[in-house]
Design a protein around this motif. Structure first.
Motif, PDB file in Angstrom:
ATOM      1  N   CYS A 128      14.026 -11.672  -5.716  1.00  0.00           N
ATOM      2  CA  CYS A 128      14.117 -10.551  -4.819  1.00  0.00           C
ATOM      3  C   CYS A 128      13.178  -8.894  -4.779  1.00  0.00           C
ATOM      4  CB  CYS A 128      15.162  -9.766  -4.028  1.00  0.00           C
ATOM      5  SG  CYS A 128      15.874  -9.029  -2.379  1.00  0.00           S
ATOM      6  N   PRO A 129      12.997  -8.494  -6.232  1.00  0.00           N
ATOM      7  CA  PRO A 129      12.979  -7.737  -6.618  1.00  0.00           C
ATOM      8  C   PRO A 129      11.455  -7.619  -7.166  1.00  0.00           C
ATOM      9  CG  PRO A 129      14.355  -7.575  -8.548  1.00  0.00           C
ATOM     10  CD  PRO A 129      14.763  -8.497  -6.853  1.00  0.00           C
ATOM     11  N   MET A 130      11.341  -8.559  -7.748  1.00  0.00           N
ATOM     12  CA  MET A 130      10.071  -9.617  -7.537  1.00  0.00           C
ATOM     13  C   MET A 130       9.316  -9.688  -6.445  1.00  0.00           C
ATOM     14  SD  MET A 130       9.897 -13.833  -9.024  1.00  0.00           S
ATOM     15  CE  MET A 130       7.884 -14.414  -8.771  1.00  0.00           C
ATOM     16  N   LEU A 131      10.156 -10.062  -5.542  1.00  0.00           N
ATOM     17  CA  LEU A 131       9.014  -9.899  -4.194  1.00  0.00           C
ATOM     18  C   LEU A 131       8.188  -8.590  -4.152  1.00  0.00           C
ATOM     19  CD1 LEU A 131      10.451 -13.327  -2.946  1.00  0.00           C
ATOM     20  CD2 LEU A 131       8.515 -13.505  -3.056  1.00  0.00           C
ATOM     21  N   THR A 132       9.410  -8.500  -3.627  1.00  0.00           N
ATOM     22  CA  THR A 132       9.036  -6.381  -3.611  1.00  0.00           C
ATOM     23  C   THR A 132       7.957  -6.227  -3.873  1.00  0.00           C
ATOM     24  OG1 THR A 132      11.239  -6.295  -2.774  1.00  0.00           O
ATOM     25  CG2 THR A 132      10.228  -4.504  -2.996  1.00  0.00           C
ATOM     26  N   ALA A 133       7.836  -6.026  -5.546  1.00  0.00           N
ATOM     27  CA  ALA A 133       6.798  -6.040  -6.579  1.00  0.00           C
ATOM     28  C   ALA A 133       5.182  -6.346  -6.052  1.00  0.00           C
ATOM     29  CB  ALA A 133       7.462  -5.645  -7.855  1.00  0.00           C
ATOM     30  N   GLY A 134       5.746  -7.894  -6.455  1.00  0.00           N
ATOM     31  CA  GLY A 134       4.567  -8.481  -5.415  1.00  0.00           C
ATOM     32  C   GLY A 134       3.760  -7.335  -4.239  1.00  0.00           C
ATOM     33  N   ALA A 135       4.861  -7.573  -3.456  1.00  0.00           N
ATOM     34  CA  ALA A 135       4.317  -7.210  -1.737  1.00  0.00           C
ATOM     35  C   ALA A 135       3.763  -6.188  -1.858  1.00  0.00           C
ATOM     36  CB  ALA A 135       5.460  -7.352  -1.210  1.00  0.00           C
ATOM     37  N   CYS A 136       4.009  -4.982  -2.623  1.00  0.00           N
ATOM     38  CA  CYS A 136       3.509  -3.144  -2.651  1.00  0.00           C
ATOM     39  C   CYS A 136       2.355  -3.287  -3.247  1.00  0.00           C
ATOM     40  CB  CYS A 136       4.781  -2.622  -3.834  1.00  0.00           C
ATOM     41  SG  CYS A 136       5.890  -2.193  -3.226  1.00  0.00           S
ATOM     42  N   LEU A 137       2.129  -4.913  -4.449  1.00  0.00           N
ATOM     43  CA  LEU A 137       1.406  -4.224  -5.110  1.00  0.00           C
ATOM     44  C   LEU A 137      -0.304  -4.655  -3.947  1.00  0.00           C
ATOM     45  CD1 LEU A 137      -0.331  -4.741  -8.148  1.00  0.00           C
ATOM     46  CD2 LEU A 137      -0.423  -7.016  -8.188  1.00  0.00           C
ATOM     47  N   ALA A 138       0.192  -5.893  -3.447  1.00  0.00           N
ATOM     48  CA  ALA A 138      -1.126  -6.477  -2.241  1.00  0.00           C
ATOM     49  C   ALA A 138      -1.437  -5.026  -1.463  1.00  0.00           C
ATOM     50  CB  ALA A 138       0.133  -7.890  -1.851  1.00  0.00           C
ATOM     51  N   LEU A 139      -0.259  -4.531  -0.866  1.00  0.00           N
ATOM     52  CA  LEU A 139       0.088  -3.792   0.260  1.00  0.00           C
ATOM     53  C   LEU A 139      -0.813  -2.036  -0.476  1.00  0.00           C
ATOM     54  CD1 LEU A 139       0.476  -2.526   3.144  1.00  0.00           C
ATOM     55  CD2 LEU A 139       2.702  -1.129   2.142  1.00  0.00           C
ATOM     56  N   HIS A 140      -0.355  -2.185  -1.626  1.00  0.00           N
ATOM     57  CA  HIS A 140      -1.559  -1.284  -2.634  1.00  0.00           C
ATOM     58  C   HIS A 140      -2.688  -1.485  -2.399  1.00  0.00           C
ATOM     59  CE1 HIS A 140      -2.873   1.393  -5.696  1.00  0.00           C
ATOM     60  NE2 HIS A 140      -1.815   2.521  -5.256  1.00  0.00           N
ATOM     61  N   ALA A 141      -3.131  -2.098  -3.226  1.00  0.00           N
ATOM     62  CA  ALA A 141      -4.530  -3.379  -2.857  1.00  0.00           C
ATOM     63  C   ALA A 141      -5.296  -3.102  -1.673  1.00  0.00           C
ATOM     64  CB  ALA A 141      -5.006  -4.356  -3.921  1.00  0.00           C
ATOM     65  N   HIS A 142      -4.675  -3.866  -0.578  1.00  0.00           N
ATOM     66  CA  HIS A 142      -5.116  -3.703   0.475  1.00  0.00           C
ATOM     67  C   HIS A 142      -5.788  -3.036   1.982  1.00  0.00           C
ATOM     68  CE1 HIS A 142      -7.079  -7.197  -2.445  1.00  0.00           C
ATOM     69  NE2 HIS A 142      -6.195  -7.844  -2.028  1.00  0.00           N
ATOM     70  N   GLY A 143      -3.828  -1.839   1.889  1.00  0.00           N
ATOM     71  CA  GLY A 143      -3.367  -1.528   2.786  1.00  0.00           C
ATOM     72  C   GLY A 143      -4.035  -0.153   2.586  1.00  0.00           C
ATOM     73  N   SER A 144      -4.080  -0.073   4.275  1.00  0.00           N
ATOM     74  CA  SER A 144      -4.588   1.341   4.702  1.00  0.00           C
ATOM     75  C   SER A 144      -3.693   2.558   4.106  1.00  0.00           C
ATOM     76  CB  SER A 144      -4.702   1.543   6.317  1.00  0.00           C
ATOM     77  OG  SER A 144      -3.432   2.120   6.680  1.00  0.00           O
ATOM     78  N   GLU A 145      -4.496   3.453   4.279  1.00  0.00           N
ATOM     79  CA  GLU A 145      -3.584   4.477   3.058  1.00  0.00           C
ATOM     80  C   GLU A 145      -2.973   4.926   4.233  1.00  0.00           C
ATOM     81  OE1 GLU A 145      -2.655   7.111   0.977  1.00  0.00           O
ATOM     82  OE2 GLU A 145      -3.871   6.407   0.849  1.00  0.00           O
ATOM     83  N   GLU A 146      -1.851   5.335   5.585  1.00  0.00           N
ATOM     84  CA  GLU A 146      -1.505   5.288   6.774  1.00  0.00           C
ATOM     85  C   GLU A 146      -0.149   4.377   6.268  1.00  0.00           C
ATOM     86  OE1 GLU A 146      -0.684   5.463  11.231  1.00  0.00           O
ATOM     87  OE2 GLU A 146      -2.382   4.520  10.417  1.00  0.00           O
ATOM     88  N   LEU A 147      -0.064   3.204   5.996  1.00  0.00           N
ATOM     89  CA  LEU A 147       0.504   2.417   5.756  1.00  0.00           C
ATOM     90  C   LEU A 147       0.951   1.986   4.341  1.00  0.00           C
ATOM     91  CD1 LEU A 147      -0.769  -1.552   6.533  1.00  0.00           C
ATOM     92  CD2 LEU A 147       0.681  -0.032   7.774  1.00  0.00           C
ATOM     93  N   LYS A 148       0.406   2.024   3.418  1.00  0.00           N
ATOM     94  CA  LYS A 148       1.059   3.001   2.212  1.00  0.00           C
ATOM     95  C   LYS A 148       1.544   4.182   2.172  1.00  0.00           C
ATOM     96  CE  LYS A 148      -3.705   2.420  -0.150  1.00  0.00           C
ATOM     97  NZ  LYS A 148      -4.521   2.835  -1.014  1.00  0.00           N
ATOM     98  N   GLN A 149       1.833   4.971   2.531  1.00  0.00           N
ATOM     99  CA  GLN A 149       2.170   5.906   2.916  1.00  0.00           C
ATOM    100  C   GLN A 149       3.095   5.994   3.551  1.00  0.00           C
ATOM    101  OE1 GLN A 149       2.042   9.421   0.987  1.00  0.00           O
ATOM    102  NE2 GLN A 149      -0.518   9.737   0.392  1.00  0.00           N
ATOM    103  N   LYS A 150       3.633   5.143   4.461  1.00  0.00           N
ATOM    104  CA  LYS A 150       4.593   4.982   5.135  1.00  0.00           C
ATOM    105  C   LYS A 150       5.605   3.952   4.826  1.00  0.00           C
ATOM    106  CE  LYS A 150       5.737   4.352  10.164  1.00  0.00           C
ATOM    107  NZ  LYS A 150       5.574   5.756  10.707  1.00  0.00           N
TER     108      LYS A 150
END
Length: 597
Positions: A128-150
């Protein structure tokens, strides 16, 4: 069953005495202000306590109870929810996350050790925390600033968890044929419709919200993998004030009945016009998802190391206690009816194979993690490019070679137990069942071998491989006259030369015969992995030798003897692997379909 104990002594040895991790952290802007040796040691110590005290006691009970599905609602095994809250409140989910969004900003070389402890203590929970960390990494690398902040702050703190939704009933490795659709809405969001399977922790009761990263196709998508986009789809809508709104139009249709990792929920997820948000550019979703996938692949390798460590601890404890027969050199414990099975050469063979690969694998993970830290934080653009190439080259080896050896180690541990290894109460059969999945998910190990041989070696004409070969060659040159490494430098030089020769052979052969890459791939990955472990064992010998004479703990002398076992009994396998690769693909491709019987 032995109680899991975090291998802190070995982790500190690697970080401080082999890789000089504190020196690297201090030299990298972006890390130097976040971590120092005292902080790192405190993190290791506390993580070890949580793994052994909170997570390991739930491992067997979680496997026996499993997750419960009731009309779309998933309830986790008893104790999991409280353990997750403790884990999240300690800041562990965001340990490696960006401090600008609430993460702790720790280096991967340190985070990897924590991840191993969590996975070794309780793999089902650790997913569970492993997948969360991976999702954060993808969002951080490719998401908009609005999505990252939210989304990132809540995910880093563990209040919200993450899931990765790729696979569909008809589409596994071939993601280009997925059918999930994304229809644009007037407000800039998208309506996601489709079904995903094998979604780990896609639904559960441990976090307030679950953030799914879903692959889907837009109406104007070109065919194949170039038509895939990535979308963030929350379980609950998030209001403008960051409070949770209505339940999104997604649901868990059922839970998979699995061979292992019963304590984790593996879900069938249905999307019925669920509201989602584009991550990255349209039709570039596969690239964005692979940011997460590559993280998870290294994470799966770490899972393997954790499972192997748990298996070794179990088997060693049993071998010390189990009395059977007498030593071939005569009775060792004459006051007992028999000697502990640890005295027998074959039991020692099994235990030492487990020990050599587990400790070599831990060193390999730390080696890759250091390259990841360099790729992320190094200021020199050329060196950063090299670090990226090394990570690309080494990641499939970490995922596949380490998990193959991990399952070997769990099965060997079961063999040490004999009949008791097949019985549930000892916990060893659960390790075999749990570890088996590590060879399959996040890209099967055969696919990883193909990725290594095809994309990371042949496609760039061996350029990435040369970086690794040069690293090994530099070590050999610098230490060829070191008496501490007598008996190691020459076999290591022969091994890297053998690997280089085979690499050149396959590159040349692939130009004339496209089947050569696939035929060589798995054996090549094993050859690479064994050679890499030999390199890392030589580095461990160099560090341990000066301290062995005054060693009363057995730690440094044990390192030297394990290295000797590896070089004497395991490294010679590279000769047979190289010969098999050189024999080419003819014998396997000569069969017609009918001749398979």
């Amino acid at each position: 069953m032995a109680e899991y104990q975090a291998p802190l002594r070995d982790m500190r040895f690697l970080l401080n005495e082999i890789f000089d991790a504190p020196g690297q952290w201090a030299s990298l802007p972006g890390l130097s202000e976040n971590v120092d040796p005292e902080t790192a040691d405190a993190i290791l110590e506390e993580a070890g306590k949580i793994a052994a005290g909170s997570l390991a006691p739930l491992n067997q009970s979680g496997d026996e109870e499993g997750c419960h599905w009731d009309n779309g609602t998933v309830t986790t095994p008893e104790g999991f929810k409280d353990a997750y809250q403790t884990y999240a409140e300690g800041g562990w989910v965001g340990l490696g996350g960006d401090p600008n969004y609430g993460g702790m900003g720790m280096p991967k070389s340190l985070v990897a050790q924590v991840e191993e402890m969590v996975q070794g203590a309780n793999m089902a929970f650790g997913l569970c925390p492993m997948l969360t960390a991976g999702a954060c990494l993808a969002l951080h690398a490719h998401g908009s600033e609005e999505l990252k902040q939210k989304y990132l702050p809540k995910m880093y703190e563990g209040t919200w968890s993450g899931a990765m939704d790729l696979t569909e009933p008809h589409a596994g490795t071939d993601l280009g044929i997925i059918r999930t659709k994304a229809k644009p809405n007037d407000d800039g969001s998208y309506s996601i419709t489709g079904t995903k399977i094998f979604i780990t922790w896609g639904e559960h009761d441990m976090a307030e919200n679950i953030i799914h990263l879903v692959l889907a196709k837009l109406p104007d998508a070109p065919p194949g993998p170039k038509g895939i986009s990535l979308f963030l789809v929350p379980k609950y809508e998030v209001n403008d004030d960051d409070s949770l709104g209505e339940h999104n139009a997604l649901s868990c249709g059922s839970l998979e009945e699995k061979m292992g990792i019963h304590g984790s929920a593996t879900c069938v997820m249905n999307y019925d016009g669920a509201r989602g948000f584009l991550v990255g550019e349209p039709h570039k979703g596969l690239m964005a998802m692979f940011t997460m996938m590559n993280y998870e692949r290294l994470g799966v390798g770490i899972q393997g190391v954790g499972a192997a460590e748990a298996s070794y601890q179990n088997a060693l404890a049993y071998a010390r206690e189990r009395l059977q027969s007498r030593s071939p050199t005569g009775a060792q414990e004459k006051d007992k009816v028999a000697d502990p099975i640890l005295v027998h050469p074959d039991v020692r063979r099994m235990l030492l194979k487990m020990k050599a690969h587990t400790e070599g694998s831990r060193a390999f993970i730390t080696y890759v993690a250091q390259w990841l830290d360099q790729a992320k934080f190094a200021e020199d653009a050329e060196f950063q490019k090299k670090a990226d190439a090394m990570v690309a080259l080494l990641t499939p080896v970490a995922k596949a070679f380490l998990t193959d050896r991990a399952l070997d180690t769990c099965v060997i541990g079961q063999q040490v137990f004999g009949g008791h290894g097949y019985i549930r109460e000892w916990g060893q059969e659960q390790l075999v069942r749990d570890t088996r999945i590590t060879q399959i998910y996040e890209g099967t190990n055969g696919i990883q071998a193909m990725d290594l041989m095809g994309r990371k070696v042949v496609a760039n004409n061996g350029q990435f491989f040369e970086y690794f070969a040069d690293d090994v060659a530099d070590f050999i040159t610098e230490n060829q006259d070191d008496p501490a490494l007598e008996g190691y430098i020459q076999p290591l030089a022969s091994a890297i030369e053998r690997l280089a020769d085979v690499t050149e052979h396959v590159i040349n052969s692939a130009g004339d015969n496209p089947t050569e890459v696939g035929a060589a791939a798995v054996d090549y990955l094993d050859l690479f992995g064994l050679t890499a472990e030999a390199y890392l064992w030589a580095r461990m010998v160099k560090a341990a030798k000066p301290k062995a004479d005054n060693d009363t703990s057995g730690f440094y002398t044990g390192k030297l003897k394990t290295a000797r076992f590896f070089y004497d009994r395991l490294l010679p396998q590279t000769v047979a692997l190289a010969e098999g690769i050189r024999n080419g693909s003819d014998s396997m491709m000569a069969f017609s379909e009918e001749e398979f019987g």
